[in-house]
Every structure is written in C-alpha cells, then in structure tokens.
Design a protein around this motif. Structure first.
Motif, PDB file in Angstrom:
ATOM      1  N   ILE A   1      30.878  -4.441 -34.673  1.00 54.25           N
ATOM      2  CA  ILE A   1      31.815  -3.332 -34.296  1.00 54.25           C
ATOM      3  C   ILE A   1      31.270  -2.304 -34.421  1.00 54.25           C
ATOM      4  CG2 ILE A   1      33.788  -2.448 -33.783  1.00 54.25           C
ATOM      5  CD1 ILE A   1      34.976  -5.214 -34.924  1.00 54.25           C
TER       6      ILE A   1
ATOM      7  N   GLN B   1      16.947 -17.449 -29.960  1.00 54.02           N
ATOM      8  CA  GLN B   1      18.501 -17.523 -29.798  1.00 54.02           C
ATOM      9  C   GLN B   1      18.875 -18.830 -29.877  1.00 54.02           C
ATOM     10  OE1 GLN B   1      19.839 -16.616 -25.592  1.00 54.02           O
ATOM     11  NE2 GLN B   1      17.701 -17.020 -25.145  1.00 54.02           N
ATOM     12  N   ASN B   2      18.360 -19.776 -29.877  1.00 52.98           N
ATOM     13  CA  ASN B   2      19.004 -21.222 -30.365  1.00 52.98           C
ATOM     14  C   ASN B   2      18.992 -21.693 -31.565  1.00 52.98           C
ATOM     15  OD1 ASN B   2      19.931 -22.741 -27.691  1.00 52.98           O
ATOM     16  ND2 ASN B   2      17.954 -21.622 -26.838  1.00 52.98           N
ATOM     17  N   ARG B   3      19.893 -22.485 -31.985  1.00 56.37           N
ATOM     18  CA  ARG B   3      20.006 -23.111 -33.408  1.00 56.37           C
ATOM     19  C   ARG B   3      20.403 -24.498 -33.153  1.00 56.37           C
ATOM     20  NH1 ARG B   3      18.551 -18.879 -33.924  1.00 56.37           N
ATOM     21  NH2 ARG B   3      19.384 -17.160 -35.234  1.00 56.37           N
TER      22      ARG B   3
ATOM     23  N   PRO C   1      21.392 -24.930 -37.456  1.00 59.50           N
ATOM     24  CA  PRO C   1      22.724 -24.368 -36.986  1.00 59.50           C
ATOM     25  C   PRO C   1      23.538 -23.590 -37.916  1.00 59.50           C
ATOM     26  CG  PRO C   1      22.406 -26.773 -36.678  1.00 59.50           C
ATOM     27  CD  PRO C   1      21.218 -26.305 -37.515  1.00 59.50           C
ATOM     28  N   GLN C   2      24.293 -22.683 -37.370  1.00 62.47           N
ATOM     29  CA  GLN C   2      25.284 -22.125 -38.533  1.00 62.47           C
ATOM     30  C   GLN C   2      26.637 -22.423 -38.097  1.00 62.47           C
ATOM     31  OE1 GLN C   2      23.549 -18.415 -36.957  1.00 62.47           O
ATOM     32  NE2 GLN C   2      22.071 -18.256 -38.620  1.00 62.47           N
ATOM     33  N   LYS C   3      27.565 -22.644 -38.817  1.00 65.13           N
ATOM     34  CA  LYS C   3      28.848 -22.790 -38.706  1.00 65.13           C
ATOM     35  C   LYS C   3      29.527 -21.539 -38.213  1.00 65.13           C
ATOM     36  CE  LYS C   3      29.936 -27.190 -40.273  1.00 65.13           C
ATOM     37  NZ  LYS C   3      29.146 -27.982 -38.962  1.00 65.13           N
ATOM     38  N   LYS C   4      30.098 -22.019 -36.952  1.00 67.16           N
ATOM     39  CA  LYS C   4      30.800 -20.901 -36.324  1.00 67.16           C
ATOM     40  C   LYS C   4      32.291 -20.946 -36.014  1.00 67.16           C
ATOM     41  CE  LYS C   4      27.827 -21.052 -32.752  1.00 67.16           C
ATOM     42  NZ  LYS C   4      26.866 -20.864 -31.685  1.00 67.16           N
ATOM     43  N   GLY C   5      32.711 -22.245 -36.160  1.00 64.18           N
ATOM     44  CA  GLY C   5      34.147 -22.676 -36.359  1.00 64.18           C
ATOM     45  C   GLY C   5      34.807 -22.471 -34.834  1.00 64.18           C
ATOM     46  N   ARG C   6      35.992 -22.401 -34.571  1.00 65.48           N
ATOM     47  CA  ARG C   6      36.547 -22.769 -33.166  1.00 65.48           C
ATOM     48  C   ARG C   6      36.541 -21.115 -32.574  1.00 65.48           C
ATOM     49  NH1 ARG C   6      37.520 -27.817 -30.789  1.00 65.48           N
ATOM     50  NH2 ARG C   6      37.564 -26.877 -28.702  1.00 65.48           N
ATOM     51  N   ARG C   7      36.547 -19.980 -33.234  1.00 65.24           N
ATOM     52  CA  ARG C   7      36.421 -18.878 -32.744  1.00 65.24           C
ATOM     53  C   ARG C   7      35.960 -17.978 -33.787  1.00 65.24           C
ATOM     54  NH1 ARG C   7      38.664 -16.197 -27.889  1.00 65.24           N
ATOM     55  NH2 ARG C   7      36.554 -15.473 -27.286  1.00 65.24           N
ATOM     56  N   ALA C   8      34.749 -17.122 -34.024  1.00 64.58           N
ATOM     57  CA  ALA C   8      34.559 -16.443 -34.657  1.00 64.58           C
ATOM     58  C   ALA C   8      35.100 -15.078 -34.925  1.00 64.58           C
ATOM     59  CB  ALA C   8      32.825 -15.986 -34.862  1.00 64.58           C
ATOM     60  N   ARG C   9      35.173 -14.245 -35.892  1.00 66.86           N
ATOM     61  CA  ARG C   9      35.362 -12.932 -36.117  1.00 66.86           C
ATOM     62  C   ARG C   9      34.791 -12.133 -35.266  1.00 66.86           C
ATOM     63  NH1 ARG C   9      33.231  -9.466 -39.999  1.00 66.86           N
ATOM     64  NH2 ARG C   9      31.547 -10.402 -41.241  1.00 66.86           N
ATOM     65  N   LEU C  10      35.400 -10.874 -34.716  1.00 62.36           N
ATOM     66  CA  LEU C  10      34.248  -9.924 -33.862  1.00 62.36           C
ATOM     67  C   LEU C  10      33.515  -9.223 -35.045  1.00 62.36           C
ATOM     68  CD1 LEU C  10      37.126  -8.224 -31.733  1.00 62.36           C
ATOM     69  CD2 LEU C  10      35.678 -10.195 -31.050  1.00 62.36           C
TER      70      LEU C  10
END
Lengths: 167, 441
Positions: A160, A107-109, A148-157
C-alpha cells in the motif's frame, strides 16, 4: 519482484530498435544498418539461434550454447531477464526465452510436477521441442526458485502506497 | 526538426503503408505489381543481416513483412511504444500482456491508453487495408462469402455499443494453489465504444443452415514459435450469442480505427463473455455444425469444472465446461488504494459494475470487513453489456485502518463473493470483491 522488474536495464533489442528508429529517415543505404546490426549480433548472439529455432526447433533441442549471464546481477536477480540467479540459469534462459518472455516464467509459481505439466502442455500445443537432458536441469531450477507460496483464500492487501487525499 | 520515430511508429507505418515502410527501413523496393520480392536486390542484404541469415524465399517474401525480431522482445519502454499510460503494468512482453491498475479505469469509456492488452501470439505486421477481406464460410453456411473493408463500411448499417471485455483469467493471481499463466490481478477489463456491423447481418448473406451450432474466428497473428501456419487462437460463441444485436464485426474503437494491438483493421466483439472470444485481426468466421474446435477452445483452455472441486484437484476434460457469460463483478476506480484522510473527512467512492450478459441490480460497499453494507447509488448501463457507474459517500467513525469493499449483485440475485470463489486449474472467473486500503489519522 515488481520493483526489480522496474529496474530492468534496457534490452539490447531496444537499443537497436531506437537506433533504427532515430535514423529511419536517413536509411537510404545499408551501411548504418550493418554497423548497428554488427553491434546487435555481437551482444545478442542468440538471435541467430532464435531464428533457426523458429525454422527447425527440433534441432535446437539441448544445445543452447553458452550464454553469458554475468552482464548484470542485482540482489541475486539477473537484471535483463528478472530471473533468480542460480545453477542452470543459462539453460533456463536459453530454452524458455527462445519463444516467450522471461516474465511468463517469473510471475508463475508451481512445484516440480506443476512445472512439468506446463512443459508437457507447451510440447503438446506450442511446438516446444524435446528438452532431452536439459529438462531435469530446468525443472531443478524452476521447482527450487519458483515454488508455490501459500496465499490462503484471500490475502491481506500489500504494497500500500499511502498518500494524503485532500478534502 | 526530425521527430524521433518510435518502434511502434514503424509498426504503424508498416500497418498502413508496408511498401513505403520497407523502403524507409531496409531500402527495400518490392515489385510494384506483385508486391513481392526485392527489386534489384535493394534492401535484401540489410534484411538478411537483421534476420541473421539469408532470406531463403526472398522472391516470394511479401512486402511489408517486418521481421518479428524487430518488434518483439523485452523492453522497458514498451508502454510508450504501445501508446499506453505509464501507470499500466507489463505482465509479459512476449507476447504482450499488460494490465491496468483499478484507479486508471475510472473513465466511463476506457481510452486506448488505459486499456489492458492480452495477446496470445505476435501482433501481425503486414495489414493492407486495400486487400483485406473478411470471409464467412464453414460447414453450416449455404455459400461462402467475402467482404472487403469497403463493403463492410458501405453496404451494411453501422451500430455503436459500449461493451465490457474482460479477460477470462482476470483475478488469476489470487488462486491457491497457484494457477499457471499471466498473473492478472484486477485490471484485465475495459469498456470501450465499438462501432461496426452486426455479425448477424453478415451471416444472413452467407445463409446460415439449420445445423449451425457455433461460430469460430480466425485472425492473422503469428504463433510464438514463429510457425506461420500455426493458428494462435481461434475461439468463438454459440449461434445464440453470435446473432445478438450487440455482437459486432467492429472496424472502429472509440470513434477511430481500432489500434493495431487491439485488432486493426477488424475485430469480432462479443461483450460480456471472456474477451478471448472477441477475435482480433479478423479474416474469417467459420459457421460450424459443432462446438468450434480451434486452438484454445479445446483441452482445459477457458474451461472450468462443471462440479465445484477441492482446490488443487485434477479435473478430466469431460468434467469441464466452456466459460460463457462472465460473472458479476465491480471495481473501485476512485480513490486509488492508500488514501489517507483526516478525521471527519467524507470520502466519495465510485467505480463500475458489470455482470456478463446480465445487468447489475444493486451495489453495496462496506468499511468494516463485510459486517455492515451501505447501498450505493447505481446508474443504468449506457446500453446492454456496458458497465454501470456506481458511487457512495462514506464516513469513518474513528481513526484507523479501513478497507473499502465493493460488492455488486446481478439481475438474477448473484453477488460477488468476499473470498476467492471456486478453484480451477487455469485460474478463471475470480470475481471476489475488490478492496482498497484507506486510513484516517
């Protein structure tokens, strides 16, 4: 990863546990247990190692021994642990899961430097032994497969699951 | 008909009657007086085989010490064994780290089945309620005192509070660069009803000296390395928090004995602070003349940069501060994300909001990515440090994809951010607004 985790086959430990559980009222003698344990130790040989690791971790530094990882691979994932199948998986599995779940790894990167820091932290505070020549192999595996994967400041949902909410 | 006994039943049996459990599992009979050793070697060979070798100190081995190997390890039935709702998410099975999806946190009082679980070590397996004691000692007490469970239950007044316990790393999964550790998303939070005695009342018996600064707890969990002498985690709070009305030594949760995984038979509970200060399987409280320095109080554990830093910056220890009260936060607990509505259908959303040591003053929701905000109705907390129920009725202007965003504001005017707040290496204190997906078609 999440859906693959759900597909995990039952661990051998669970099989043992359930057999003990179901028969708990019958266990007046040790015969049955011996049988179960024979199976358990046959399919789960690193138990010996884990017990001895707990008592003398420094002796288990690099010799993790051969561990079969061919018992179940689906879509490049080792089913029992959830690890990505790649070179050096055996040494990663034998070392990391001696103390904690494989899930704590998967679960870690992190990049190579980040994984090195985690190893140093475990050595400093969690009684992880000197990994010797295995360390470079473990870092090769982790830095390649769990980068690591780039997630940015807030990822999309994501993921769903749409359902009709009846009024 | 024989009831199938799960592994966790065994664990409960060990917790309540270790000698009987030993007899059932291993045919072991220990000395009835010393409760150690193996009478006539009954059960010894069976246990030796389980442990993969001879039990070296067999004569000294306490009754009811179920081998950890039987209890720990990967297991897809872990949730059932732990008595947890099958909808919870296992992040880690050794040690146990399990989180609750937001829609399963709708209860005002979180039941055991829907309560997240965060353990640093292995759950203790030998809990003898007849001999269990809580000791209060340390540099800053006049005298060392010990209490049996019976003392605690009969000699002090009982208090019951609903208290929010949230993991300091709740929300860690959103940090970029990634933060190491269990990748909690939103569900490492709960608000149960705890009953016990005030820590303050016990500290009075020990006599707190003027030089007291901090209290530190010690429990009986086992380190992952298997080293019986290594303390897994020993955190605490400054005296001010320790002396609050709501800081309890709890012996009951939701009206029953505390579940073993959550701290049976005693737990320090200090609501509104990182849940790691609420020590489980409590045996000892040390009153310290300095900031407590047990494992996970030092280094970078449960600390964040004093000054905000650019993401990825390495911060030296002296520039970190210990997390105290948790920041304002809220969850949408109804509906579950992914609700599909028909045109014109109203949606009643609801959830909880909390703010560490503070209260929540206002609650807002948005369906247009934060462009406009609708004030939600907000109830006062059941008691200080409990979470607060909020609700709102939403209408959607046209068909399409929406996100419902929820934003709480605390009594000092701090609101939840829309994006992930200040980066820190260990990924603590992400209180970005909770979002769910809704569509109208």
């Amino acid at each position: 990863m999440a859906e693959l985790d759900e597909d995990r086959s039952p661990g051998h430990l669970r099989l043992l546990a359930e057999r003990i559980g179901r028969n708990v009222n019958l266990l007046s003698g040790v015969t049955l247990l011996l049988g179960v344990l024979f199976v358990f130790l046959t399919v789960f040989p690193e138990v010996f190692q884990r017990v001895f690791v707990a008592s003398a971790p420094e002796q288990a530094a690099t010799d993790v021994g051969p561990i079969a990882v061919d018992e179940g691979i689906v879509n490049g994932i080792h089913v029992e642990t959830g690890f990505i199948v790649d070179d050096n998986l055996e040494v990663v599995r034998g070392t990391c899961t001696a103390c904690h779940s494989a899930k704590l790894v998967t679960q870690n990167r992190a990049d190579r430097e980040g994984w090195t820091k985690m190893i140093r932290w475990m050595q400093k505070t969690q009684k992880l032994w000197d990994l010797g020549d295995s360390e470079a192999l473990i870092l090769d595996y982790l830095a390649k497969n769990y980068a690591p994967q780039k997630k940015g400041r807030r990822a999309r949902l994501t993921n769903i699951e749409w359902y009709d909410l009846t009024p | 008909m024989e009831k199938t006994r799960t592994l966790f039943d065994l664990q409960r049996l060990y917790a309540t009657d270790p000698i009987e459990a030993d007899r059932l599992v291993f045919g072991r009979e220990s000395d009835p007086v010393t409760r150690r050793g193996f009478l006539r070697n009954a059960g010894l060979s069976a246990m030796a085989v389980v442990l993969g070798g001879s039990v070296v100190f067999a004569k000294d081995m306490p009754a009811g010490l179920i081998p950890a190997l039987l209890l720990e390890g990967g297991d897809e039935d872990l949730l059932a064994k732990l008595g947890k709702d099958k909808g919870l998410i296992v992040l880690n099975d050794k040690p146990f780290n399990i989180e609750t999806p937001a829609h399963l946190l709708d209860d005002d009082v979180t039941p055991e089945t829907r309560m997240f679980l965060r353990n640093n070590g292995l759950i203790p397996t030998a809990v003898d309620v007849n001999t269990w004691t809580l000791t209060i000692d340390g540099e800053a007490v006049e005298r060392k005192v010990s209490f049996s469970l019976k003392d605690l239950k009969t000699k002090f007044s009982h208090h019951t509070y609903r208290l929010v316990l949230e993991c300091g790393g709740n929300g860690r999964a959103e940090f970029d660069p990634p933060a190491e550790g269990n990748q909690w998303t939103v569900g490492a939070v709960q608000c149960a009803e705890w009953t016990g005695v005030r820590l303050r009342d016990l500290l009075e018996k020990a006599g707190v000296k003027k030089n007291a600064v901090y209290i530190g707890y010690y429990g009986t969990d086992t380190h992952l390395s298997g080293d019986q002498d290594k303390v897994v985690i020993s955190r605490g709070v400054p005296m001010g928090k320790a002396l609050e009305d709501e800081t309890l030594i709890a012996f009951a949760m939701n009206g029953k004995d505390i579940p073993l995984a959550h701290g049976f038979p005693l737990r320090l509970v200090a609501g509104g602070w990182p849940a790691s200060v609420s020590g489980k399987w409590l045996k000892r409280i040390a009153v310290r003349d300095k900031v407590h320095d047990g494992p996970k109080m030092t280094g970078d554990s449960y600390k964040v940069p004093i000054e905000p830093v650019e993401p990825g910056t390495e911060v030296p220890e002296e520039k970190l501060r210990i997390i105290e009260s948790m920041p304002v936060k809220s969850l949408i607990t109804y509906p579950k994300s992914g609700a599909s509505l028909v045109p014109g259908q109203k949606l009643n959303v609801r959830g909880h909001a909390w703010a560490g040591d503070l209260a929540v003053k206002e609650m807002h929701v948005s369906i247009d990515f934060g462009t406009t905000w609708l004030k939600a109705s907000l109830l006062p907390p059941h008691n200080r440090l409990a979470w607060q129920r909020w609700s709102a009725e939403l209408t959607f202007p046209k068909n399409g994809y929406y996100e419902v965003w929820a934003r709480a504001t605390d009594s000092e005017g701090h609101s939840q951010p829309m994006v992930v707040p200040g980066w820190n290496a260990k990924g603590y204190l992400n209180n970005a607004c909770h979002r769910i997906a809704v569509r109208v078609k």
